[in-house]
Design an enzyme around this catalytic site. Structure first.
Site, PDB file in Angstrom:
ATOM      1  N   ASP A 103      25.526  25.955  84.344  1.00 20.94           N
ATOM      2  CA  ASP A 103      26.332  26.922  83.611  1.00 20.94           C
ATOM      3  C   ASP A 103      25.567  28.221  83.400  1.00 20.94           C
ATOM      4  O   ASP A 103      24.705  28.307  82.518  1.00 20.94           O
ATOM      5  CB  ASP A 103      26.719  26.298  82.262  1.00 20.94           C
ATOM      6  CG  ASP A 103      27.442  27.290  81.364  1.00 20.94           C
ATOM      7  OD1 ASP A 103      27.476  27.074  80.140  1.00 20.94           O
ATOM      8  OD2 ASP A 103      27.977  28.288  81.897  1.00 20.94           O
ATOM      9  N   ASP A 284      29.843  33.799  85.339  1.00 17.73           N
ATOM     10  CA  ASP A 284      29.781  32.554  84.562  1.00 17.73           C
ATOM     11  C   ASP A 284      30.306  31.356  85.334  1.00 17.73           C
ATOM     12  O   ASP A 284      31.522  31.123  85.404  1.00 17.73           O
ATOM     13  CB  ASP A 284      30.586  32.723  83.263  1.00 17.73           C
ATOM     14  CG  ASP A 284      30.486  31.480  82.394  1.00 17.73           C
ATOM     15  OD1 ASP A 284      31.209  31.407  81.381  1.00 17.73           O
ATOM     16  OD2 ASP A 284      29.693  30.577  82.741  1.00 17.73           O
TER      17      ASP A 284
END
Ligand SMILES: C[C@@H](SC(=N)N)c1ccc(Cl)cc1
Ligand SMILES: C[C@@H](SC(=N)N)c1ccc(Cl)cc1
Length: 395
Positions: A103, A284
Site C-alpha cells: 500500500d 496509491d
C-alpha cells in the site's frame, strides 16, 4: 608502495569519508588494511553512488553499473478477486509467508497474528509473535479512508520480499482488526510503502520495509506494475525495461503529507481536447478506484451513455454494456491514458447489469487519489533520495 596521490584517489573512489589528504599527512604512520578488491569495489561504488546522490549529483553510469550488484528483488502483485479490488503479494514475515496488500498510501507493515482471538484467524495465515522479539512498550493503531482499521503491538523480525531482506523490520502484530478485514479472508495484512512519517507506531515511529532496505538496493527505488485482471509485480532496486514502452516521465513528489503526492496539470476524455486544470493527488496502490474533482468526474460521465450518480449505490454507475471512453491525465507534460475498459469497474451487485464506475468524486477526501484504476496501465517508478520522484511509463 603506491604514490600518495594514487592512494588518495583510491580512498576517494572507495568513498572513505572524512580522511582528507591533509589529515592523512598529519597522521605520519598509518596503514590501510588490504581487502579483497572485488568486495571493496562493489561496496565502494555503492557508497560513492550513495554519496553522489546525497549531494544531488548525477551518478555516472560506470559507478551505477559497479553498484548494481545489490540484492534487488521482485514480488508478484496478484489480484485478490476478479475485479482487482486489491492486489496481494507473498511476504516471509518471521518465517511464515503471508499475503500482504502493498500500500503506497500508508506506512505500517501490519499483519494478522496469533495475538488475536482465534475466531478472527479462520482462513488466514498469520504471524507467530515471539516474546523475545517484542518491542517493549510499543503499540500501533491505524484507520484507513474507508473506515477500516486495526491495532496491536510490535515485534522486530526478519521480513523478506522477493529475496530482499529487512533483517529487523518492525512487524506490527494485530491484536484486533475491523470487520472489513475480518470479512476479507484473503488479506493477511498490509505492507506500507508511503513515507515513514505516516507510520503509527508509538512512542517511536517505525520505518517502512522500503526505508529499511533502500540503501542496500542497487538503486533506491521500487517500481509498480499492477495489471488489469492479471498478476503484476513490485520490483525493488531496479528498472525493468521489459515492463514498459516509450519514455519514462519523471515528476517531483511533495512529501509534506507523507504520501507520493504530485499535481497533474490537466485531463482529456476520449479523443477530446485537453482541459488545463491542476489536480493534486496521491499515487496509491492501496485504493481501488480513481478519485478526482467533481467537475472532472461530471465531465467524464457526461460522455457515458446512461451514467448517473446513484444514492443507492453511493457513486457513479452506468449500464454494464456501455463503452466508457478513455481518460487521460497530463502528468509532467506527458499524456497518461487509462483505457475506457478499466473504468468499467464491476457490477454493483453480483449479476447486476448496472456497473460501478472506476472514476468517482474526491468529495470529502481533500485531495485526489490515483488508485489502482489509474495505476493498472502504468509502470510507476517510486524513487527515494534527496528529492523523491515518481516516474511514469505506459505498460
Ligand atoms: C490514502 C488512502 S488509504 C490507504 N491507501 N492506506 C485514503 C485516504 C483517505 C481516504 Cl478518504 C480514502 C483513501
Ligand atoms: C477495506 C480494507 S480490507 C479489504 N478491503 N480487503 C482495506 C484494504 C486496504 C486498505 Cl489500504 C484499506 C482498507
Amino acid at each position: 608502495m603506491p604514490s600518495f596521490a594514487s592512494l588518495t584517489a583510491v580512498l576517494a573512489f572507495l568513498g572513505v569519508v572524512g580522511a582528507t589528504p591533509v589529515e592523512l599527512q598529519k597522521r605520519k604512520a598509518f596503514s590501510i588494511g588490504q581487502v579483497e578488491r572485488k568486495t571493496y569495489i562493489k561496496n565502494g561504488a555503492k557508497s560513492v553512488a550513495k554519496t553522489l546522490r546525497k549531494y544531488g549529483a548525477k551518478v555516472p553510469q560506470n559507478i551505477l553499473n559497479a553498484a548494481n550488484a545489490g540484492p534487488n528483488g521482485s514480488a508478484p502483485a496478484v489480484p485478490a478477486d476478479q475485479y482487482d479490488s486489491l492486489y496481494l503479494s507473498p511476504v516471509d514475515v518471521g518465517g511464515t509467508v503471508l499475503q500482504l496488500d502493498f500500500d503506497t498510501g500508508s506506512a505500517d507493515l501490519w499483519c494478522f497474528s496469533d495475538l488475536q482471538a482465534s475466531s478472527q484467524l479462520t482462513g488466514h495465515d498469520y504471524y507467530k509473535a515471539v516474546a523475545s522479539k517484542k518491542v517493549e512498550g510499543a503499540s500501533w493503531r491505524i484507520s484507513y479512508g474507508d473506515g477500516s482499521g486495526a491495532s496491536g503491538t510490535v515485534y522486530a523480525d526478519k521480513v523478506v520480499v522477493g529475496g530482499v531482506t529487512a533483517t529487523s523490520q518492525a512487524v506490527e502484530a494485530a491484536t484486533s482488526v475491523s470487520t472489513q478485514f475480518q470479512a476479507d479472508r484473503d488479506t493477511d495484512g498490509l505492507l506500507g510503502l508511503s513515507f515513514s512519517t505516516l507510520n503509527t507506531v508509538k512512542p517511536t515511529k517505525a520505518k517502512t520495509f522500503f526505508d529499511n532496505v533502500k540503501d542496500s538496493l542497487a538503486e533506491p527505488l521500487f517500481a509498480v506494475t499492477l495489471k488489469y485482471h492479471a498478476p503484476g509485480t513490485y520490483d525493488f532496486g531496479f528498472i525493468d525495461k521489459s515492463k514498459y514502452t516509450g519514455e519514462i516521465t519523471y515528476i517531483d513528489v511533495n512529501t509534506a503529507n507523507g504520501w507520493w503526492e504530485f499535481t497533474s496539470t490537466g485531463y482529456s476524455i476520449g479523443n477530446g481536447a485537453t482541459t488545463t486544470v491542476n489536480i493534486d493527488g496521491i499515487g496509491d496502490t492501496g485504493t481501488t478506484l480513481l478519485y478526482l474533482p467533481t467537475a472532472v468526474v461530471k465531465a467524464y460521465y457526461a460522455k457515458v451513455t446512461g451514467a448517473q450518480n446513484s444514492n443507492t449505490y453511493g457513486g457513479w454507475v452506468f449500464p454494464c454494456n456501455s463503452a466508457p471512453p478513455d481518460f487521460t491525465l497530463v502528468i509532467g507534460g506527458s499524456k497518461q491514458t487509462v483505457p475506457g475498459k478499466h473504468i468499467n469497474y464491476a457490477p454493483v451487485t453480483t449479476g447486476s447489469s448496472t456497473c460501478f464506475g472506476g472514476i468517482q468524486t474526491n468529495d470529502g477526501i481533500g485531495f485526489s487519489i490515483f488508485g489502482d484504476i489509474f495505476l493498472k496501465s502504468k509502470y510507476v517508478i517510486h524513487e527515494a533520495g534527496a528529492k523523491p520522484r515518481l516516474g511514469f511509463a505506459q505498460q
